[in-house]
Scaffold this motif. Structure first.
Motif, PDB file in Angstrom:
ATOM      1  N   ASN A 331       3.362  -3.373   1.317  1.00  0.00           N
ATOM      2  CA  ASN A 331       3.380  -4.105   0.052  1.00  0.00           C
ATOM      3  C   ASN A 331       3.800  -3.167  -1.087  1.00  0.00           C
ATOM      4  N   ARG A 332       3.833  -3.686  -2.320  1.00  0.00           N
ATOM      5  CA  ARG A 332       4.297  -2.892  -3.459  1.00  0.00           C
ATOM      6  C   ARG A 332       3.430  -1.653  -3.700  1.00  0.00           C
ATOM      7  N   TRP A 333       2.119  -1.840  -3.624  1.00  0.00           N
ATOM      8  CA  TRP A 333       1.221  -0.724  -3.875  1.00  0.00           C
ATOM      9  C   TRP A 333       1.385   0.368  -2.825  1.00  0.00           C
ATOM     10  N   GLN A 334       1.543  -0.018  -1.559  1.00  0.00           N
ATOM     11  CA  GLN A 334       1.723   0.976  -0.501  1.00  0.00           C
ATOM     12  C   GLN A 334       3.031   1.743  -0.671  1.00  0.00           C
ATOM     13  N   LYS A 335       4.090   1.043  -1.081  1.00  0.00           N
ATOM     14  CA  LYS A 335       5.364   1.733  -1.318  1.00  0.00           C
ATOM     15  C   LYS A 335       5.249   2.689  -2.500  1.00  0.00           C
ATOM     16  N   PHE A 336       4.532   2.274  -3.533  1.00  0.00           N
ATOM     17  CA  PHE A 336       4.360   3.153  -4.689  1.00  0.00           C
ATOM     18  C   PHE A 336       3.528   4.379  -4.315  1.00  0.00           C
ATOM     19  N   ARG A 337       2.446   4.154  -3.575  1.00  0.00           N
ATOM     20  CA  ARG A 337       1.533   5.258  -3.257  1.00  0.00           C
ATOM     21  C   ARG A 337       2.134   6.245  -2.270  1.00  0.00           C
TER      22      ARG A 337
END
Length: 435
Positions: A331-337
């Protein structure tokens, strides 16, 4: 059975040439080189050392004596001049000692090579070799001298002042300075007024540095990630707008904000706070609100530079990484992190550390906003003073030069320790194979 020592002696082509004797002869500069049959080099060294010794001996001796006494006759001897000449004498003496040791080392190494069969070059070859080896040092020399007299000399002067009794009531040339050892540092931590002021200012400096810098980095990262989203239109216009606060000189922005935050006629109170809430916020007269205002101003001033850094790094991240993450169901958060944040931090960590160090000593915003005010009862510093602005006030307003110098030493140690520790831990400063 021959020993290792005997084997080494057999390998020597010229065993009668003694490196130890060359080093001992070099106690008189140049004689060791003459023993090594490097006559021009030895003569040049002898002349240079003799000229330096004859020209600087009296200055160095009198300067070192003055550094010990700091003068003997009030109103006639200026302790500041004695201190300056003493520091210059130390610098010249350090240079003399360094080149003196190099002279001995050079004679010993040349003798060692001659012992192993090295052929002494003729005059032409010697000049060519000396030029090839000394050319980089020749280029560095002007910068080194500039560094000595622009950075090292004032720094040493400040350090020495911290161990004297130089203040408003004991100012030369009317009075003579004297050495007081660590009394200034002891007073800083034992006298209640100094101790409370120091720890209050230090704690606010740390809070200011962490909060203001972290907020400007967080805002810059948020805006950079949002604007970098492929769904955002007019990226160039938006990025230009976000860079504008950086284009305006900081001191102009701070002065404008100082007027905007004014308690009585500031636009923020008159046209925003009072119409909405029916009251005015004491931005300039209350310590807490003054600190809040300064932090907000610094976030406004600091985020454009960090935003520009982050924008460049984000554009360099390959889209293949995100496509692979999409295929894995991230998801977006996992890609950012796991993709965005590590890449951004790795590329910009040294510069972000510099942002913390800069804000730790950010004198401009503290002084231009309200001169470190408002005043705090029982303290020699204002409510928004950080260490650097407090030192400025002690120096130019109160003439407490000795205490200002002592605090400056502590400040320098804190900043240097923080920067060194963080740079050593930063992956960008590690060798590629050691990451």
């Amino acid at each position: 059975m021959p020993t290792n020592t005997d084997n080494r002696k057999e390998n020597l082509i010229n065993p009668r040439h003694n490196p130890t004797l060359a080093a001992v002869l070099s106690i008189i500069p140049g004689i060791g080189q003459i023993y090594n049959r490097r006559f021009v080099k030895g003569a040049a060294l002898f002349i240079l050392f003799a000229a330096f010794f004859s020209a600087m001996y009296s200055f160095i001796v009198s300067g070192l004596q003055g550094l010990v006494t700091l003068g003997e006759i009030p109103r006639e001897h200026d302790s500041r001049v004695f201190l300056s000449e003493g520091i210059l004498s130390l610098i010249f003496f350090a240079f003399f000692a360094m080149f003196y040791v190099l002279n001995i080392t050079d004679a010993y190494k040349d003798a060692k090579r001659i012992q192993l069969g090295w052929k002494v070059p003729n005059m032409r070859e010697g000049f060519k070799n000396a030029w090839d080896t000394s050319f980089p040092y020749l280029l560095v020399t002007p910068g080194l001298f500039l560094l000595l007299f622009v950075v090292v000399f004032p720094l040493l002067f400040m350090i020495f002042l911290a161990f004297t009794n130089y203040n408003l009531y004991n100012a030369p040339p009317r009075h003579l300075l004297s050495w007081v050892g660590f009394d200034n540092f002891i007073r800083l931590f034992t006298i209640a007024e100094w101790r409370s002021t120091f720890f209050n200012v230090l704690s606010w400096t740390l809070v200011w540095t962490f909060v203001a810098t972290t907020l400007q980095i967080a805002l810059a990262l948020f805006l950079a990630v949002v604007v970098n989203d492929p769904r955002i239109k007019f990226k160039r216009l938006i990025r230009t707008v976000f860079i504008l606060p950086w284009a305006v000189p900081a001191f102009v922005t701070i002065i404008i904000f100082s007027a905007l935050f004014n308690d009585n006629f500031g636009a923020i109170n008159l046209h925003m706070i009072e119409p909405l809430f029916g009251t005015k916020i004491p931005w300039m007269t209350d310590v807490t609100w003054s600190r809040v205002a300064i932090i907000m101003i610094q976030v406004w001033l600091g985020f454009p530079f960090v935003y520009a850094l982050f924008t460049g790094v984000l554009q360099s991240i390959s889209s293949d990484w995100y496509e692979a993450a999409d295929m894995d169901g991230a998801n977006r958060w996992q890609k950012f992190r796991n993709i965005t944040f590590p890449h951004v931090m790795f590329a910009t960590a040294p510069l972000l550390i510099m942002q913390y160090s800069f804000n730790f000593n950010n004198f401009n915003i503290i002084y231009l906003f309200n001169q470190g005010g408002p005043a705090v009862r029982g303290q020699t510093a204002g409510g928004t003073d950080i260490l650097i602005s407090w030192i400025y006030g002690l120096t130019f307003d109160n003439q407490q030069y000795n205490m200002a110098a002592a605090i400056s030493i502590i400040l320098g140690i804190l900043v240097a320790s923080f920067a060194f520790f963080q740079f050593r831990r930063t992956r960008s400063f590690k060798e590629e194979g050691n990451i």
